[in-house]
Motif scaffolding. Structure first.
Motif, PDB file in Angstrom:
ATOM      1  N   UNK A   1       0.824  -1.210   0.000  1.00  0.00           N
ATOM      2  CA  UNK A   1       0.000   0.000   0.000  1.00  0.00           C
ATOM      3  C   UNK A   1       0.859   1.261   0.000  1.00  0.00           C
ATOM      4  N   UNK A   2       1.924   1.251   0.817  1.00  0.00           N
ATOM      5  CA  UNK A   2       2.799   2.429   0.888  1.00  0.00           C
ATOM      6  C   UNK A   2       3.502   2.680  -0.441  1.00  0.00           C
ATOM      7  N   UNK A   3       3.982   1.618  -1.074  1.00  0.00           N
ATOM      8  CA  UNK A   3       4.670   1.777  -2.352  1.00  0.00           C
ATOM      9  C   UNK A   3       3.697   2.235  -3.440  1.00  0.00           C
ATOM     10  N   UNK A   4       2.486   1.712  -3.408  1.00  0.00           N
ATOM     11  CA  UNK A   4       1.498   2.085  -4.416  1.00  0.00           C
ATOM     12  C   UNK A   4       1.089   3.543  -4.304  1.00  0.00           C
ATOM     13  N   UNK A   5       1.089   4.066  -3.075  1.00  0.00           N
ATOM     14  CA  UNK A   5       0.771   5.487  -2.879  1.00  0.00           C
ATOM     15  C   UNK A   5       1.810   6.387  -3.536  1.00  0.00           C
ATOM     16  N   UNK A   6       3.087   5.981  -3.508  1.00  0.00           N
ATOM     17  CA  UNK A   6       4.168   6.788  -4.073  1.00  0.00           C
ATOM     18  C   UNK A   6       4.437   6.464  -5.541  1.00  0.00           C
ATOM     19  N   UNK A   7       4.177   5.211  -5.930  1.00  0.00           N
ATOM     20  CA  UNK A   7       4.446   4.774  -7.296  1.00  0.00           C
ATOM     21  C   UNK A   7       3.307   3.850  -7.727  1.00  0.00           C
ATOM     22  N   UNK A   8       2.275   4.409  -8.300  1.00  0.00           N
ATOM     23  CA  UNK A   8       1.061   3.625  -8.578  1.00  0.00           C
ATOM     24  C   UNK A   8       1.193   2.631  -9.726  1.00  0.00           C
ATOM     25  N   UNK A   9       2.094   1.670  -9.522  1.00  0.00           N
ATOM     26  CA  UNK A   9       2.213   0.552 -10.458  1.00  0.00           C
ATOM     27  C   UNK A   9       1.797  -0.698  -9.675  1.00  0.00           C
ATOM     28  N   UNK A  10       0.608  -1.180  -9.944  1.00  0.00           N
ATOM     29  CA  UNK A  10       0.004  -2.187  -9.075  1.00  0.00           C
ATOM     30  C   UNK A  10       0.835  -3.459  -8.961  1.00  0.00           C
ATOM     31  N   UNK A  11       1.370  -3.960 -10.101  1.00  0.00           N
ATOM     32  CA  UNK A  11       2.100  -5.231 -10.063  1.00  0.00           C
ATOM     33  C   UNK A  11       3.424  -5.089  -9.318  1.00  0.00           C
ATOM     34  N   UNK A  12       4.083  -3.921  -9.444  1.00  0.00           N
ATOM     35  CA  UNK A  12       5.341  -3.695  -8.728  1.00  0.00           C
ATOM     36  C   UNK A  12       5.103  -3.622  -7.230  1.00  0.00           C
TER      37      UNK A  12
END
Length: 382
Positions: free
Chosen positions: A349-360
Motif C-alpha cells: 500500500x505504501x509503495x502504491x501510494x508513491x508509485x502507482x504501479x500495481x504489479x510492482x
C-alpha cells in the motif's frame, strides 16, 4: 567383526592388536560413514573394511542420526574394543550431508573417504582411490556407477523410477557444475582433507548430495578422477531416498545456479509458498457459494496449513516436528505468517501510494512478507 574383538582382547599379541597397530603408524585415511537404521550392516561393513585396507593406517567415523534401531549402540560397542572405530551420535539433528560434514571435520587424517553403510559401495576400491590421491593425480577420487556396463548399474538401483531418478540427478548435476563427470552425485568418494576444509562453512547440512555441494562450492574446480565400481544391491535396511530428498536436491541445484545468493532452504520455502497460492485459489473457488469473506478465510487457513505441513516435512525435515510439538509449531507458524501478511499489505500500500504501479507494489509486498515469514518461522518455529 569377531576377529577385531579377539585382537583387542589379546594384549600379549602386539602384532595382532589394532590398538598397537593404530599407535604404530600415523593416521592416513578416515572413512566417514553416515548411518540411520543400519544396525544389521555395521559388523559386515567393518569386517570388509579391515580386509580391504590391510597395510593402511585407517580409521572409520560412523555418524549416526540417533537411529531408533540402535545402530549407534552397535557402533559404540565396536569402538570400545577397536580404536580405529568411532561413533558420533547426533541427537536433535538429521541429514546425510550434515552427518558427512560433521564426520569429515572431526577427522585429522590427510585423506577422507565417504561411503554408505548399506554395503552397496565397493570397499575394495578404497586403496586405488588412495593411491591416486597419494600420487597427486587428483584432489578428489570418485567412485562412478556409470563407468560400468548398464546391467551392473541396474542391479544396484532397485526399480525403474529410481534408475530414471538417478540419471536425471546426474544430468542436472553435470549442467550445474563446470566439471565433466559421469557421476557428480556419487555417494562414494575420497578427497584430500583441504578440499572440504576450505568450503566447510558454505556446505548445506540438509540433503543427500554432499559431493555435488563440495564440488560446487570450490573457488576453483578441483582436479577429479573417476574410478569404476559395481553398485551392489542393498543387503539389509531400506533406502532413505524419498520425495523430500528429491526436492532438497533440486533446491540445492537452484541455489548453486543463483551463485548461493539464495539458500536451498529459502528456495524450498518459496516454492512451498507458491504451492500455497495454488491451494488458496482452488479452495477459494470451491467455497465461493458461502460468500467471499468466508471463502477467503477458509482458503487462507487451508493454504497456511498446507504450507506448514509441507515445510515441516520437506524444508525442515532435519528438524521435523511431531506430536504435540507439531501442534504448537503450527500455532506459531500461523501467528508469524499473519504478521507477514500485515507487512505484505502495508509495504504494498505504501509503495502504491508513491508509485502507482500495481504489479510492482504487489511484488514488493509479497517479497517483504515472504522474507519475514522465512526469517521468523525458521528461528521461532523450527
Amino acid at each position: 567383526m569377531e576377529h577385531l574383538a579377539l585382537a583387542a582382547d589379546a594384549p600379549d599379541s602386539a602384532a595382532a592388536s589394532p590398538r598397537v597397530a593404530a599407535a604404530a603408524y600415523p593416521l592416513e585415511l578416515s572413512i566417514v560413514i553416515p548411518t540411520y537404521e543400519e544396525r544389521e550392516n555395521i559388523p559386515e561393513l567393518l569386517a570388509r573394511l579391515e580386509t580391504a585396507l590391510a597395510g593402511i593406517a585407517w580409521e572409520v567415523i560412523l555418524v549416526d542420526d540417533d537411529s531408533p534401531d540402535g545402530t549407534w549402540q552397535v557402533a559404540k560397542a565396536v569402538a570400545a574394543r577397536d580404536p580405529r572405530v568411532s561413533c558420533i551420535r547426533r541427537v536433535g539433528r538429521r541429514g546425510l550431508a550434515g552427518a558427512v560434514v560433521e564426520g569429515a571435520l572431526a577427522s585429522s587424517a590427510p585423506f577422507i573417504a565417504v561411503m554408505d553403510a548399506d554395503l552397496q559401495h565397493d570397499e575394495a576400491l578404497l586403496p586405488e582411490m588412495l593411491r591416486v590421491l597419494r600420487a597427486g593425480s587428483a584432489e578428489v577420487a570418485i567412485g562412478s556407477r556409470y563407468l560400468q556396463p548398464e546391467a551392473r548399474v541396474v542391479a544396484g538401483l532397485a526399480g525403474a523410477r529410481r534408475r530414471l531418478g538417478s540419471r536425471l540427478a546426474n544430468w542436472l548435476g553435470r549442467k550445474a557444475l563446470s566439471i565433466s563427470l559421469t557421476d557428480p552425485v556419487s555417494g562414494f568418494f575420497m578427497m584430500r582433507r583441504e578440499v572440504v576444509d576450505r568450503v566447510a562453512g558454505k556446505l548445506a547440512v540438509n540433503g543427500f548430495k554432499v559431493l555435488f555441494d563440495i564440488l560446487a562450492c570450490q573457488p576453483q574446480p578441483p582436479r577429479c578422477v573417476e574410478l569404476p565400481y559395481e553398485f551392489r544391491p542393498r543387503l539389509a535396511g531400506r533406502s532413505k531416498l524419498d520425495h523430500g530428498v528429491v526436492a532438497q536436491y533440486l533446491s540445492l541445484i537452484a541455489a548453486k545456479l543463483s551463485r548461493d545468493m539464495l539458500s536451498p532452504r529459502a528456495i524450498m520455502f518459496g516454492l512451498v509458498g507458491a504451492s500455497g497460492v495454488a491451494v488458496h485459489i482452488v479452495v477459494l473457488r470451491a467455497f465461493l457459494r458461502f460468500g467471499f469473506a468466508d471463502a477467503q478465510a477458509v482458503a487462507a487457513l487451508t493454504a497456511m496449513t498446507s504450507n506448514y505441513l509441507i515445510n515441516n516435512a520437506v524444508t525442515y525435515r532435519s528438524r521435523r516436528k511431531r506430536g504435540l510439538a507439531l501442534v504448537t509449531g503450527y500455532l506459531k507458524f500461523c501467528l508469524f505468517c499473519s504478521a507477514g501478511l500485515a507487512a505484505n499489505i502495508g509495504v504494498a500500500a505504501a509503495l502504491h501510494d508513491h508509485l502507482p504501479i500495481w504489479w510492482l507494489a504487489g511484488l514488493a509486498g509479497a517479497a517483504v512478507g515472504a522474507a519475514w515469514n522465512f526469517t521468523t518461522t525458521s528461528i521461532a518455529v523450527w
